[in-house]
Design an enzyme around this catalytic site. Structure first.
Site, PDB file in Angstrom:
ATOM      1  CG  ASP A 181     -29.117  12.324 -29.678  1.00 15.00           C
ATOM      2  OD1 ASP A 181     -28.044  11.723 -29.762  1.00 15.00           O
ATOM      3  OD2 ASP A 181     -29.379  13.330 -30.396  1.00 15.00           O
TER       4      ASP A 181
ATOM      5  CG  ASP B 142     -28.556  17.703 -28.328  1.00 14.33           C
ATOM      6  OD1 ASP B 142     -28.400  16.762 -27.543  1.00 14.33           O
ATOM      7  OD2 ASP B 142     -28.017  17.743 -29.451  1.00 14.33           O
TER       8      ASP B 142
ATOM      9  CG  ASP C  21     -22.894  21.669 -37.318  1.00 14.69           C
ATOM     10  OD1 ASP C  21     -24.040  22.075 -37.010  1.00 14.69           O
ATOM     11  OD2 ASP C  21     -22.625  20.463 -37.465  1.00 14.69           O
TER      12      ASP C  21
HETATM   13  P1  ATP Z   1     -27.202  13.465 -34.838  1.00 12.55           P
HETATM   14  O1  ATP Z   1     -27.267  13.422 -33.328  1.00 12.55           O
HETATM   15  O2  ATP Z   1     -28.430  13.057 -35.535  1.00 12.55           O
HETATM   16  O3  ATP Z   1     -25.959  12.855 -35.387  1.00 12.55           O
HETATM   17  P2  ATP Z   1     -27.009  16.286 -34.370  1.00 12.55           P
HETATM   18  O4  ATP Z   1     -27.188  17.435 -35.305  1.00 12.55           O
HETATM   19  O5  ATP Z   1     -27.931  16.218 -33.190  1.00 12.55           O
HETATM   20  O6  ATP Z   1     -27.066  14.997 -35.250  1.00 12.55           O
HETATM   21  P3  ATP Z   1     -24.879  16.322 -32.445  1.00 12.55           P
HETATM   22  O7  ATP Z   1     -23.480  15.891 -32.624  1.00 12.55           O
HETATM   23  O8  ATP Z   1     -25.764  15.567 -31.513  1.00 12.55           O
HETATM   24  O9  ATP Z   1     -25.518  16.324 -33.903  1.00 12.55           O
HETATM   25  O10 ATP Z   1     -24.837  17.849 -32.065  1.00 12.55           O
HETATM   26  C1  ATP Z   1     -25.978  18.581 -31.610  1.00 12.55           C
HETATM   27  C2  ATP Z   1     -25.961  19.984 -32.184  1.00 12.55           C
HETATM   28  O11 ATP Z   1     -24.803  20.684 -31.735  1.00 12.55           O
HETATM   29  C3  ATP Z   1     -25.887  20.054 -33.703  1.00 12.55           C
HETATM   30  O12 ATP Z   1     -27.164  19.955 -34.286  1.00 12.55           O
HETATM   31  C4  ATP Z   1     -25.258  21.406 -33.932  1.00 12.55           C
HETATM   32  O13 ATP Z   1     -26.200  22.441 -33.785  1.00 12.55           O
HETATM   33  C5  ATP Z   1     -24.285  21.509 -32.767  1.00 12.55           C
HETATM   34  N1  ATP Z   1     -22.954  21.003 -33.141  1.00 12.55           N
HETATM   35  C6  ATP Z   1     -22.494  19.721 -33.058  1.00 12.55           C
HETATM   36  N2  ATP Z   1     -21.219  19.625 -33.447  1.00 12.55           N
HETATM   37  C7  ATP Z   1     -20.835  20.873 -33.795  1.00 12.55           C
HETATM   38  C8  ATP Z   1     -19.623  21.431 -34.272  1.00 12.55           C
HETATM   39  N3  ATP Z   1     -18.551  20.682 -34.483  1.00 12.55           N
HETATM   40  N4  ATP Z   1     -19.607  22.769 -34.517  1.00 12.55           N
HETATM   41  C9  ATP Z   1     -20.695  23.532 -34.295  1.00 12.55           C
HETATM   42  N5  ATP Z   1     -21.857  23.058 -33.854  1.00 12.55           N
HETATM   43  C10 ATP Z   1     -21.949  21.755 -33.589  1.00 12.55           C
HETATM   44 MG    MG Z   2     -27.801  14.828 -31.621  1.00 13.87          MG
END
Ligand code: ATP
Ligand code: MG
Length: 424
Positions: free
Chosen positions: A52, A54, A134
């Site tokens: 996905d 963002d 994060d």
């Molecule tokens: P995936 O979707 O592949 O599991 P992702 O890195 O895109 O991984 P998401 O949960 O979709 O994870 O979150 C999008 C982004 O938001 C992350 O890449 C990170 O930059 C930020 N993020 C998500 N959760 C947190 C958190 N708990 N604390 C700080 N930043 C966060």
């Molecule tokens: Mg994501």
């Protein structure tokens, strides 16, 4: 802010979702900043296809909503906007700023006495937004127009070194949001990266803080941890860092103590990972039945020792284990019902009663219950020849397997809107 130019073969533009590019371009036409951010950039750099996309922008949620015909503001603790483009949903978030910055409104930012962020809607600049993400590898911004990456936190060095590193002081960041510890383990397992020393060391101090997280959020995290095709390495890392206790303390301590339980649960995860990799369907109910089996069996054995009949013992123990686990991660009933059915089939399969064979084969949970039985036999539990017996029965009556019509209590799974369940 350092800009690193895109090298021709790191980001393949064909891997970038055109809907995400359209959202970025539309925001920019309205004079806002906008970038693809987070996990998508990480996965693109690693050469993968992100699941996905963002987008981060300096537009406020209401401004974003006004710009797109099909946009919804969701979340309270952490507001984001879902922009629909055909069948795609692009998550658009406004740059977040630090909580201690002057003038941060009480209604926008809230922190508990332990430092846990309860609300995070303080807006900021791109630089501030990067600093509150994060992990370093999750804090890169991709500009699909100029095809450059903004990387002030130097996530690309950590990608090159294959390191999971929390941004800032790990202990402080875990206190703000303990789920970050689970994310560290999840990404380390998924990407096969090492965990940077301080990022790792602070987990020991902070693991118990996961007890503050609302159970629904931990269940969402459970699905991400174990249903994405990397469940086995994730489980081993969680065990190594004492993090499994936050999800299911009773099962976790039995898995830590007894090798046969560890074997059973890691094999269940490994089998599920294979299914995911082969594109076959997987259900959280089977994984939960396996993960919580140690607790279930332990409690049922105690009840049998106290004189309860085996079937009744499994039934009562099932109720207890689900209720206890839900204090930590909220298992929806559409999963906990089948979990208990899978458990309750175990003693009935063990008995091999000739009159019951056809009914058992036809039971809609037969396949899952049989898979758990095999895992138990391999763990090893003394269940002599049980696998062969049920294998033969399935060969004898293949048309019966799982053929029973749904029961009246079988509710169709409710469709859930994707929930954004995270702190900053
Ligand atoms: P995936 O979707 O592949 O599991 P992702 O890195 O895109 O991984 P998401 O949960 O979709 O994870 O979150 C999008 C982004 O938001 C992350 O890449 C990170 O930059 C930020 N993020 C998500 N959760 C947190 C958190 N708990 N604390 C700080 N930043 C966060
Ligand atoms: Mg994501």
């Amino acid at each position: 802010m350092s800009r690193i130019a895109k090298t021709p073969n790191t980001i393949n533009r064909h891997h970038v979702n055109p809907a995400a590019i359209r959202v970025v371009e539309h925001l920019r036409r309205a004079d806002f900043e906008a970038y693809i951010v987070g996990g998508a950039v990480r996965d693109l750099i690693l050469g993968g296809q992100p699941k996905d996309f963002d987008v981060a922008t300096n537009a406020k949620p209401e401004e974003i909503k006004a710009l797109f015909r099909r946009a919804r503001v969701i979340g309270r603790r952490f507001q984001i906007v879902h922009v629909r483009d055909g069948k795609d949903i692009i998550e658009v978030t406004t740059y977040r700023g630090p909580h201690d910055s002057d003038g941060s409104l009480k209604s926008a930012s809230q922190q508990s006495a332990q430092g846990l962020l309860l609300r995070d809607n303080v807006y900021g600049t791109l630089e501030q937004d990067a600093a509150r993400r994060d992990l370093t590898i999750n804090a890169m911004y991709y500009d699909p127009v100029s095809e450059t990456i903004l990387d002030q936190i130097d996530g690309s060095s950590d990608i090159a070194a294959r390191l999971i590193r929390v941004i800032g002081d790990p202990e402080k960041r875990y206190r703000e949001d303990p789920v970050r510890m689970l994310r560290v383990a999840r990404f380390a397992a998924k990407l096969q990266f090492d965990i940077e020393t301080k990022t790792e060391a602070a987990i020991g101090e902070c693991a118990t803080l996961l007890g503050e997280i609302p159970p629904p959020r931990l269940f969402d995290e459970f699905l991400k941890l174990f249903m994405a095709g990397h469940g086995k390495p994730t489980l081993l890392l969680l065990l190594h860092h004492g993090l499994l206790d936050s999800l299911c303390p009773e099962a976790a301590s039995l898995i830590e103590r007894e090798p046969r339980y560890k074997a059973l649960v890691t094999n269940a995860m490994g089998n599920t990972d294979l299914r995911v990799q082969e594109g076959r369907p997987v259900t959280p109910a089977f994984l939960l039945a396996a993960l919580l089996w140690p607790a279930l069996q332990n409690r049922a054995n105690t009840l049998v020792d106290q004189g309860e009949a085996p079937l009744q013992a499994i039934h009562s123990a099932g109720q207890q284990v689900i209720a206890e686990t839900c204090l930590h991660m909220a298992i929806p009933r559409r999963f906990s019902f089948p979990v208990r059915e899978i458990w309750e089939l175990q003693p009935r399969l063990e008995r091999k009663q000739p009159r019951k064979i056809k009914d058992l084969l036809a039971n809609r949970r037969f396949r899952a219950a049989y898979d758990l039985l095999l895992l138990r036999a391999d763990s090893p539990e003394p269940l002599d020849g049980i696998g062969d017996f049920w294998e033969q029965q399935q060969q004898k009556y293949p048309e019966l397997v799982g053929s029973a019509p749904p029961q009246p209590d079988d509710r169709p799974p409710r469709r859930r809107r994707p929930r954004r369940n995270r702190n900053p």
